[in-house]
Scaffold this active site. Structure first.
Site, PDB file in Angstrom:
ATOM      1  N   ARG A  80      13.972 -19.468  19.286  1.00  0.00           N
ATOM      2  CA  ARG A  80      13.481 -20.075  20.519  1.00  0.00           C
ATOM      3  C   ARG A  80      12.822 -21.436  20.278  1.00  0.00           C
ATOM      4  O   ARG A  80      12.210 -21.656  19.243  1.00  0.00           O
ATOM      5  CB  ARG A  80      12.480 -19.129  21.198  1.00  0.00           C
ATOM      6  CG  ARG A  80      13.129 -17.855  21.716  1.00  0.00           C
ATOM      7  CD  ARG A  80      12.099 -16.859  22.222  1.00  0.00           C
ATOM      8  NE  ARG A  80      12.760 -15.701  22.834  1.00  0.00           N
ATOM      9  CZ  ARG A  80      13.231 -14.654  22.146  1.00  0.00           C
ATOM     10  NH1 ARG A  80      13.079 -14.618  20.828  1.00  0.00           N
ATOM     11  NH2 ARG A  80      13.832 -13.652  22.766  1.00  0.00           N
ATOM     12  N   HIS A 105      18.700 -19.759  20.866  1.00  0.00           N
ATOM     13  CA  HIS A 105      19.965 -19.674  20.124  1.00  0.00           C
ATOM     14  C   HIS A 105      21.005 -20.705  20.563  1.00  0.00           C
ATOM     15  O   HIS A 105      22.190 -20.405  20.683  1.00  0.00           O
ATOM     16  CB  HIS A 105      20.553 -18.272  20.248  1.00  0.00           C
ATOM     17  CG  HIS A 105      19.823 -17.217  19.492  1.00  0.00           C
ATOM     18  ND1 HIS A 105      19.129 -17.465  18.333  1.00  0.00           N
ATOM     19  CD2 HIS A 105      19.691 -15.871  19.745  1.00  0.00           C
ATOM     20  CE1 HIS A 105      18.600 -16.327  17.894  1.00  0.00           C
ATOM     21  NE2 HIS A 105      18.911 -15.357  18.724  1.00  0.00           N
ATOM     22  N   HIS A 175      24.286 -13.682  13.449  1.00  0.00           N
ATOM     23  CA  HIS A 175      23.529 -12.712  14.247  1.00  0.00           C
ATOM     24  C   HIS A 175      24.202 -11.331  14.240  1.00  0.00           C
ATOM     25  O   HIS A 175      24.244 -10.657  15.273  1.00  0.00           O
ATOM     26  CB  HIS A 175      23.378 -13.236  15.685  1.00  0.00           C
ATOM     27  CG  HIS A 175      22.184 -12.724  16.416  1.00  0.00           C
ATOM     28  ND1 HIS A 175      22.151 -11.495  17.018  1.00  0.00           N
ATOM     29  CD2 HIS A 175      20.971 -13.279  16.647  1.00  0.00           C
ATOM     30  CE1 HIS A 175      20.990 -11.311  17.614  1.00  0.00           C
ATOM     31  NE2 HIS A 175      20.241 -12.395  17.398  1.00  0.00           N
ATOM     32  N   SER A 176      24.705 -10.919  13.097  1.00  0.00           N
ATOM     33  CA  SER A 176      25.300  -9.582  13.008  1.00  0.00           C
ATOM     34  C   SER A 176      24.238  -8.499  13.117  1.00  0.00           C
ATOM     35  O   SER A 176      23.128  -8.632  12.588  1.00  0.00           O
ATOM     36  CB  SER A 176      26.045  -9.413  11.685  1.00  0.00           C
ATOM     37  OG  SER A 176      27.238 -10.165  11.680  1.00  0.00           O
ATOM     38  N   TYR A 177      24.610  -7.428  13.819  1.00  0.00           N
ATOM     39  CA  TYR A 177      23.768  -6.229  13.910  1.00  0.00           C
ATOM     40  C   TYR A 177      24.326  -5.205  12.925  1.00  0.00           C
ATOM     41  O   TYR A 177      25.429  -4.683  13.111  1.00  0.00           O
ATOM     42  CB  TYR A 177      23.822  -5.629  15.307  1.00  0.00           C
ATOM     43  CG  TYR A 177      23.172  -6.421  16.401  1.00  0.00           C
ATOM     44  CD1 TYR A 177      21.965  -5.996  16.976  1.00  0.00           C
ATOM     45  CD2 TYR A 177      23.764  -7.575  16.923  1.00  0.00           C
ATOM     46  CE1 TYR A 177      21.373  -6.691  18.018  1.00  0.00           C
ATOM     47  CE2 TYR A 177      23.182  -8.277  17.964  1.00  0.00           C
ATOM     48  CZ  TYR A 177      21.987  -7.833  18.504  1.00  0.00           C
ATOM     49  OH  TYR A 177      21.413  -8.527  19.544  1.00  0.00           O
ATOM     50  N   ASP A 248      10.854  -8.262  16.026  1.00  0.00           N
ATOM     51  CA  ASP A 248      11.653  -9.435  16.406  1.00  0.00           C
ATOM     52  C   ASP A 248      10.945 -10.656  15.835  1.00  0.00           C
ATOM     53  O   ASP A 248      10.685 -11.627  16.535  1.00  0.00           O
ATOM     54  CB  ASP A 248      11.788  -9.534  17.922  1.00  0.00           C
ATOM     55  CG  ASP A 248      12.900 -10.489  18.351  1.00  0.00           C
ATOM     56  OD1 ASP A 248      13.544 -11.085  17.456  1.00  0.00           O
ATOM     57  OD2 ASP A 248      13.120 -10.653  19.569  1.00  0.00           O
ATOM     58  N   GLU A 309      18.296 -12.187  10.215  1.00  0.00           N
ATOM     59  CA  GLU A 309      18.725 -13.551  10.474  1.00  0.00           C
ATOM     60  C   GLU A 309      18.026 -14.527   9.515  1.00  0.00           C
ATOM     61  O   GLU A 309      16.864 -14.865   9.712  1.00  0.00           O
ATOM     62  CB  GLU A 309      18.426 -13.924  11.923  1.00  0.00           C
ATOM     63  CG  GLU A 309      19.029 -12.959  12.945  1.00  0.00           C
ATOM     64  CD  GLU A 309      18.325 -13.031  14.284  1.00  0.00           C
ATOM     65  OE1 GLU A 309      18.246 -14.152  14.849  1.00  0.00           O
ATOM     66  OE2 GLU A 309      17.834 -11.990  14.760  1.00  0.00           O
TER      67      GLU A 309
END
Length: 346
Positions: A80, A105, A175-177, A248, A309
């Site tokens: 952000r 992003h 940004h893979s989960y 986060d 990340e």
């Protein structure tokens, strides 16, 4: 080692291709040239069962509609930027405000929502994109390359490079989960995480760094020894509650290229070790994943994946004591992160 190119679908009469990298051990990584999205990573568990270990969709249309940045490259600036604006050399730049009055992003049409040129190279694929001056409010024509390579040590390497013709901001990430249970059989709350980090950034009510870092000791953010992700999800600690019961947050790395981030799923035996040259890793435990929709047939829900990340610090442009994310004309932006997939030895 082989690379398989296939059609993945069409948008506006433009074909999107998938590129599947397969090493000699059967490990597979698939990415598409829309958003540089990693759609699938297939890895073995302790019983040699090969299963997908990232969140993804079956169709291109689902990625076009996706708002969770599944597997995508986030940029020009990952994270952000407060107020959706910043100043460089006395000039104010107004960015797209796509997150409660802030910029997130890369904006409404960030790197995750554009077509990239793709070139198959030895052991991988290189994606290229020219972000024009003014795109999403950023100054400068920015030429970006993202390269995915896979080797027989079960290492996926992501290398980033960029150049600009005008001073701008750049820090990108994937940004893979991840969900090491395989095919999303379980959520990630019982995964364990270990990070070589003794400080994390405090966030305000809009999930933006206040500028203050906090010692992890005696908090649910202490991952200097292995601990379950569940620790933060069940914690009453204010910073965990703030982001929806979980994490986060940017963790400041004490070391680089030294197995500094380690994720494990004890039940499957799968492990993920991450090394990077970035100053931080943002740990996002999927607290805001939607309760509707599905991923390849599995209903979406909180904590179904975890993002790790590696990047510069969010909102760094407003905090002079943070490592800079400013890229000047004539400079080269470069970053490298290595993901090694393994099996825990008993």
């Amino acid at each position: 080692m082989k690379i398989i190119q296939e059609s993945f679908g069409q948008i506006d009469n433009q074909t999107v291709f998938s590129y599947t990298l397969v090493n000699d051990h059967g490990l597979e990584v698939t990415a598409i040239n829309y958003g540089c999205i990693i759609t699938k990573i297939v890895a073995p568990d302790k019983n040699k069962n090969f299963e997908n270990i990232v969140l993804g969709y079956d169709t291109l249309n689902e990625y076009v509609k996706d708002s969770s940045y599944l597997g995508a490259i986030a940029g020009r600036v990952a994270g952000r930027i407060k107020g959706g604006s910043f100043e460089l050399d006395g000039t104010e730049y107004l960015l797209a405000k796509n997150d409660h009055g802030n910029h997130l992003h890369g904006g409404i049409k960030g790197f995750n929502k554009v077509f990239w040129d793709a070139e198959i190279i030895e052991d991988g694929v290189r994606f290229s994109y020219k972000s024009p001056d003014g795109e999403e409010g950023y100054p400068g024509n920015l030429i970006v390359q993202v390269t995915y390579t896979l080797n027989n040590n079960n290492e996926l390497t992501i290398e980033y490079a960029a150049q600009t013709d005008k001073k701008t901001l750049v820090t990108v990430t994937n940004h893979s989960y991840f969900n090491l249970s395989g095919n999303l059989k379980r959520d990630i709350l019982n995964h364990t995480l270990k990070i070589q980090s003794d400080r994390f950034l405090e966030l305000d009510s809009e999930f933006i760094p206040t500028g203050k870092s906090i010692q992890v000791e005696d908090t649910p953010f202490d991952f200097t020894s292995e601990r379950e992700i569940n620790t933060g999800a069940t914690s009453t600690y204010a910073q965990n509650v703030l982001v929806g019961e979980g994490y986060d947050h940017p963790f400041l790395l004490k070391t680089n290229k030294d197995k500094e981030i380690n994720l494990k799923d004890p039940e499957s035996g799968r492990t993920l070790t991450i090394e990077t040259d970035e100053p931080a890793v943002v740990v996002y435990s999927g607290n805001s994943l939607p309760s509707e929709g599905e991923f390849c047939g599995i209903p979406s829900r909180k904590y179904l994946g975890i993002c790790l990340e590696t990047q510069g610090l969010p909102d760094a442009v407003h905090h002079p004591h943070f490592p800079t994310v400013i890229l000047d004309k004539g400079e080269q932006y470069s970053s490298k992160t290595v993901y090694q997939f393994g099996i825990e030895e008993n």
